[in-house]
Design an enzyme around this catalytic site. Structure first.
Site, short mmCIF file in Angstrom:
data_model
loop_
_atom_site.label_atom_id
_atom_site.label_comp_id
_atom_site.label_asym_id
_atom_site.label_seq_id
_atom_site.Cartn_x
_atom_site.Cartn_y
_atom_site.Cartn_z
N HIS A 174 -4.35 -3.28 3.08
CA HIS A 174 -3.29 -3.35 2.07
C HIS A 174 -1.91 -3.24 2.73
O HIS A 174 -1.38 -2.16 2.92
CB HIS A 174 -3.49 -2.21 1.05
CG HIS A 174 -2.66 -2.36 -0.18
ND1 HIS A 174 -3.14 -2.04 -1.43
CD2 HIS A 174 -1.39 -2.79 -0.38
CE1 HIS A 174 -2.20 -2.26 -2.33
NE2 HIS A 174 -1.12 -2.71 -1.71
N HIS A 187 2.10 -4.99 2.82
CA HIS A 187 3.11 -5.89 2.24
C HIS A 187 4.05 -6.32 3.36
O HIS A 187 4.69 -5.48 3.99
CB HIS A 187 3.92 -5.17 1.15
CG HIS A 187 3.08 -4.78 -0.03
ND1 HIS A 187 2.79 -5.64 -1.06
CD2 HIS A 187 2.44 -3.62 -0.34
CE1 HIS A 187 2.01 -5.02 -1.95
NE2 HIS A 187 1.79 -3.79 -1.54
N HIS A 215 -5.25 -3.43 -8.54
CA HIS A 215 -4.36 -2.27 -8.58
C HIS A 215 -4.58 -1.66 -9.96
O HIS A 215 -4.10 -2.20 -10.95
CB HIS A 215 -2.92 -2.77 -8.37
CG HIS A 215 -1.81 -1.90 -8.85
ND1 HIS A 215 -0.66 -1.72 -8.14
CD2 HIS A 215 -1.63 -1.18 -9.98
CE1 HIS A 215 0.17 -0.93 -8.80
NE2 HIS A 215 -0.40 -0.58 -9.94
N ASN A 225 3.96 3.64 -6.29
CA ASN A 225 3.08 3.37 -7.42
C ASN A 225 1.67 3.09 -6.90
O ASN A 225 1.48 2.12 -6.17
CB ASN A 225 3.60 2.17 -8.22
CG ASN A 225 2.82 1.97 -9.49
OD1 ASN A 225 2.10 2.86 -9.93
ND2 ASN A 225 2.94 0.80 -10.09
N ASP A 284 -0.98 0.60 2.18
CA ASP A 284 -0.01 0.16 1.16
C ASP A 284 1.40 0.15 1.76
O ASP A 284 2.37 0.56 1.11
CB ASP A 284 -0.07 1.05 -0.09
CG ASP A 284 0.62 0.40 -1.29
OD1 ASP A 284 1.13 -0.73 -1.15
OD2 ASP A 284 0.67 1.04 -2.36
N HIS A 317 11.06 -1.54 2.34
CA HIS A 317 12.17 -1.92 1.47
C HIS A 317 13.48 -1.78 2.24
O HIS A 317 13.56 -1.03 3.22
CB HIS A 317 12.25 -1.01 0.25
CG HIS A 317 11.13 -1.21 -0.72
ND1 HIS A 317 10.93 -2.39 -1.39
CD2 HIS A 317 10.14 -0.38 -1.15
CE1 HIS A 317 9.87 -2.28 -2.17
NE2 HIS A 317 9.37 -1.07 -2.05
#
Lengths: 360, 462
Positions: free
Chosen positions: B60, B62, B180, B312, B339, B343
């Protein structure tokens, strides 16, 4: 006046406001008080009782200023106080403005809706800009919990929280405490609400007023009851079980949906505003049902002790959370709260202006 | 191609169910020899702290490219992976545009190749077009383009009906749906896990039941479609509550083809970090498992409302974190997934309630797990298995390589010193996402080298 750092009772000293006197020279400049440890006022939960007591005593002095023919002292002359509100407000914003002007500050008002915030400017940039424009004290209200903490990280002066999200409304809690002390306190005793049953009734979940009052009222020794529909109390039972401000602080908080039990023998009932959007969120069936079950009516108030006091932080929905005759009745402290709000905010601006170099 | 000789290390090979003292030799990128030491030769090896394990796999990740390269590029994300000991990462589909058609997958694959990184990038396809939760994406074409599963992560698969179709279509290709789990009706505006901390801080609560009810829905749909498509598989990602894990535990006992992962931050951090505490989950309870008071003197050491902590699902109370640890230990949780959600400062230096969800995680995952090992909450072998064989099981044949210390295969391994510490800092992190709540904190498990597919992906230069 000064306060013993060890937490003892306040004593009168030179260079500080004299609660008993009318000498305007006493307010020529803010004092540096060794008992006040904070550069900002972000929440009440970090205040020691000695600090709360300092606020109450200083408020006494400011009440005296307000009673003068010209309610103005030079304490903050030349100080830029900027009031930045991201939410609509009448009493808090105007109360701060009047308070600052009574201390001879230069006041700048910024409504976020008509500022660069509306163009997407971030809070951090806005705060830095306000500081660069000369602000030394920043009063802010924001719909997001914790926003004043972020502002405080980036502002070189003093930040006063005028209400953030659901989190805190420290000046409201302190003015409520002051208002109660006027009626129920006998002097400088620390836990003047000991043995008094104080009920906060209404939408506890979404209320920054409730959260701040929970801390100050329990610190003052109140037998505190939180009452409302179960949908508007979620999380508070667990908080009460743990102790309001840390475990084993001796506070006694009861969380209940039983309005009759809450009001029985109450000394003080503080009603909170119910917002229409709670129905859309599925938390309330209707305002009519809320008013019928939880509205503070004369009949309900009859369950409380004779002479029980009624409070409301405003703005009110008369006929919903509080009946008009109760709000305007002889037991109501609501206008006292508004007047005391100016004095408390004067006291806090005054204290913080003297708090150079103190910690958060 | 890499040559490497490591003698007297602690080898961990979860695929073989073995760990102990040993030596490895890499020649020309091939794991030429694995020697397990015994007797006198083995004495004292563990004390040195050098561990050799198969390269980690993150289920997982991003990567933000395409669409948000300010936060992360494929190159910077793969560099972060290598620094964290990962040799394979599975990129989520919530890029801009979403990976909902083979062209986006091809673009990402090409960018990974162009980065020159030795780390393998595997890609998920979106479940729905634009991750809109309405129209099924071209799952068959995406499967043909090489995706390893399908996920609308960032959001749940919105409807049970869409999930049903997705499980059937993905099942035909033998690929999992990675959901999710969140019932969005219960989490509107949510900022923090519902509980004492959220109540005190005035943050909107994310109820634990919003996760469990979504898991229950997903499991019910899975059980229903198996009759028509026995190859349907469901993977539930970043579970964070005891209730959800209990449902998975029961479903596995019934033989449902479901797997799940937990994140390092949900294992070790708690919601009291939002109030300014900085202690691990196991430090937030006393010996009887009762929560300790975060408002006690000295516990709240940082400013509250740090927007970097917004994630989240949200950080939970210690009892849920410990339930995640227990699930890892008993096998209910198959894997640890980071996860990793980088950012920009613009997205995180804002009011807590306005901050983007997610924290950077690839480079701190090992250190967090080793903190749990050091206090006896995890065995080293369990931690390593959760980063290697566990995720490999979820990926199945699409992983495309053997897992374990296999002689004769291209070397795919991580070498770390479990006793050497490093301080998490912006200068040390390879990710562009500096949104780690562990900045300034000392972690164990310093990665010395990461070798992926026989090539050196990362080397500690001090």
């Amino acid at each position: 006046m000064d306060v013993d750092p060890a937490g003892g009772p306040p004593t009168t000293g030179p260079g500080t406001p004299d609660p008993s006197g009318g000498d305007p020279v006493a307010f020529a400049r803010p004092p540096a008080t060794s008992s006040w440890r904070h550069r900002h006022l972000l929440d009440v939960d970090v205040l020691s009782w000695a600090e709360i007591e300092l606020v109450l005593r200083t408020t006494d002095a400011m009440r005296e200023v307000l009673a003068r023919p010209i309610a103005k002292v030079p304490a903050l002359r030349g100080t830029n106080v900027t009031i930045l509100f991201y939410e609509a407000s009448t009493r808090t914003r105007v109360s701060f403005e009047v308070a600052a002007k009574n201390l001879s500050a230069d006041v700048v008002n910024i409504a976020a809706s008509s500022s660069s915030v509306a163009k997407g400017e971030s809070l951090v940039d806005t705060v830095r800009t306000i500081e660069a424009l000369g602000a030394r004290m920043l009063v802010m209200r924001h719909p997001t919990s914790g926003a004043p903490h972020l502002a405080a990280e980036h502002f070189g002066g003093h930040v006063l929280n005028g209400g953030d999200g659901w989190h805190a409304h420290p000046t409201q809690a302190l003015l409520d405490l002051y208002t109660l002390r006027e009626r129920l306190g006998t002097g400088a005793e620390e836990r003047f609400l000991r043995g008094r049953k104080v009920v906060i009734l209404g939408d506890i979940l979404h209320s920054r007023v409730a959260r701040s009052n929970i801390w100050t009222l329990s610190a003052a020794g109140a037998d505190l009851w939180l009452c409302g529909p179960a949908t508007l109390l979620r999380g508070f039972e667990a908080w009460a079980r743990r102790g309001v401000h840390g475990a084993a602080d001796g506070s006694r908080v009861t969380v209940t949906s039983d309005v009759a039990a809450a009001l029985r023998d109450a000394d003080v009932v503080m009603a909170l505003r119910i917002q229409r959007e709670r129905m859309a969120g599925g938390l309330l069936p209707s305002l009519r049902e809320y008013a019928a079950r939880y509205g503070l009516t004369a009949a309900r108030l009859a369950e409380a002790r004779p002479g029980a006091l009624v409070m409301h932080p405003g703005p009110m929905n008369e006929g919903v959370e509080i009946a008009a005759d109760v709000a305007a009745g002889p037991r109501s402290l609501i206008t006292d709260q508004v007047t005391n709000g100016v004095a408390v905010r004067m006291a806090l601006l005054y204290i913080l202006a003297g708090a150079e170099g103190a910690g958060r | 191609m890499t040559d490497l000789d490591i003698s007297r290390a602690w080898l961990v090979d979860p695929a073989a169910g073995r760990e102990g003292p040993g030596e490895i030799v890499v020649r020309g990128g091939i794991l030429a020899a694995v020697t397990w030491l015994e007797g006198v030769e083995a004495e004292g090896v563990d004390d040195r702290g050098i561990v050799v394990a198969p390269g980690f796999i993150d289920l997982h990740t991003h990567l933000r490219e395409p669409g948000n390269e300010d936060a992360e590029t494929i190159a910077s994300g793969l560099a972060a992976a290598a620094h964290g000991g990962f040799t394979t990462v599975c990129a989520m589909a919530n890029t801009k545009p979403a990976a909902d058609e083979p062209g986006v997958v091809a673009l990402v694959t090409a960018a990974a190749r162009a980065s020159g990184s030795a780390v393998t990038l595997l890609q998920y396809g979106a479940v729905s077009v634009g991750r809109n939760g309405e129209t099924l994406a071209a799952l068959g074409e995406l499967a043909d383009s090489g995706v390893v599963g399908f996920s609308d992560d960032g959001a749940p698969v919105r409807s049970a009906a869409l999930l049903r179709s997705a499980l059937l279509y993905a099942g035909m290709a033998g690929l999992p749906i990675v959901d999710h789990p969140e019932d969005p009706d219960q989490t509107v505006g949510a900022e923090a896990s519902e509980g004492v901390v959220a109540t005190v801080l005035g943050l909107r609560g994310w109820p634990r039941s919003a996760e469990a009810s979504a898991v229950a829905r997903d499991l019910a749909v899975l059980a229903d479609v198996l009759e028509d498509e026995p190859r349907a598989r469901l993977h539930l990602t970043h579970l964070s509550t005891s209730g959800a894990l209990e449902l998975v535990r029961a479903a596995k006992a019934r033989g449902l083809p479901v797997t799940c992962d937990v994140t390092p931050h949900h294992l070790a951090l708690t919601d009291e970090w939002l109030a300014g505490a900085r202690r691990w989950s196991w430090e937030a309870v006393d010996g009887d498992g009762e929560p300790r008071d975060p408002w006690a003197d000295g516990v709240l050491v940082a400013p509250p409302y740090d927007p970097i902590l917004r994630v989240n699902p949200p950080l939970r109370a210690a009892d849920d974190a410990l339930a995640c640890l227990a699930a890892l230990v008993d096998g209910t949780a198959d894997a640890v997934a980071t996860d990793h959600a980088p950012h920009t400062v613009v997205d995180t230096e804002v009011e807590f309630g306005l901050a983007a969800n997610g924290m950077s995680g690839l480079e701190t995952a090992l250190g967090i797990l080793l903190a749990g090992v050091d206090v006896g909450r995890l065995l080293l072998g369990t931690a390593i298995a959760a980063l290697t064989t566990g995720p490999a099981r979820v990926l199945g044949s699409r992983l495309g390589r053997p897992i374990g210390l296999v002689e004769g295969a291209p070397a795919d391994l991580v070498v770390f010193d479990r006793k050497a510490t490093w301080t998490v800092s912006v200068a040390k992190l390879a990710t562009r996402g500096r949104n780690s709540p562990l900045l300034g904190r000392e972690l164990g498990g310093r990665v010395l080298a990461t070798i992926a597919g026989g090539r050196l992906a990362y080397e500690d230069r001090g």
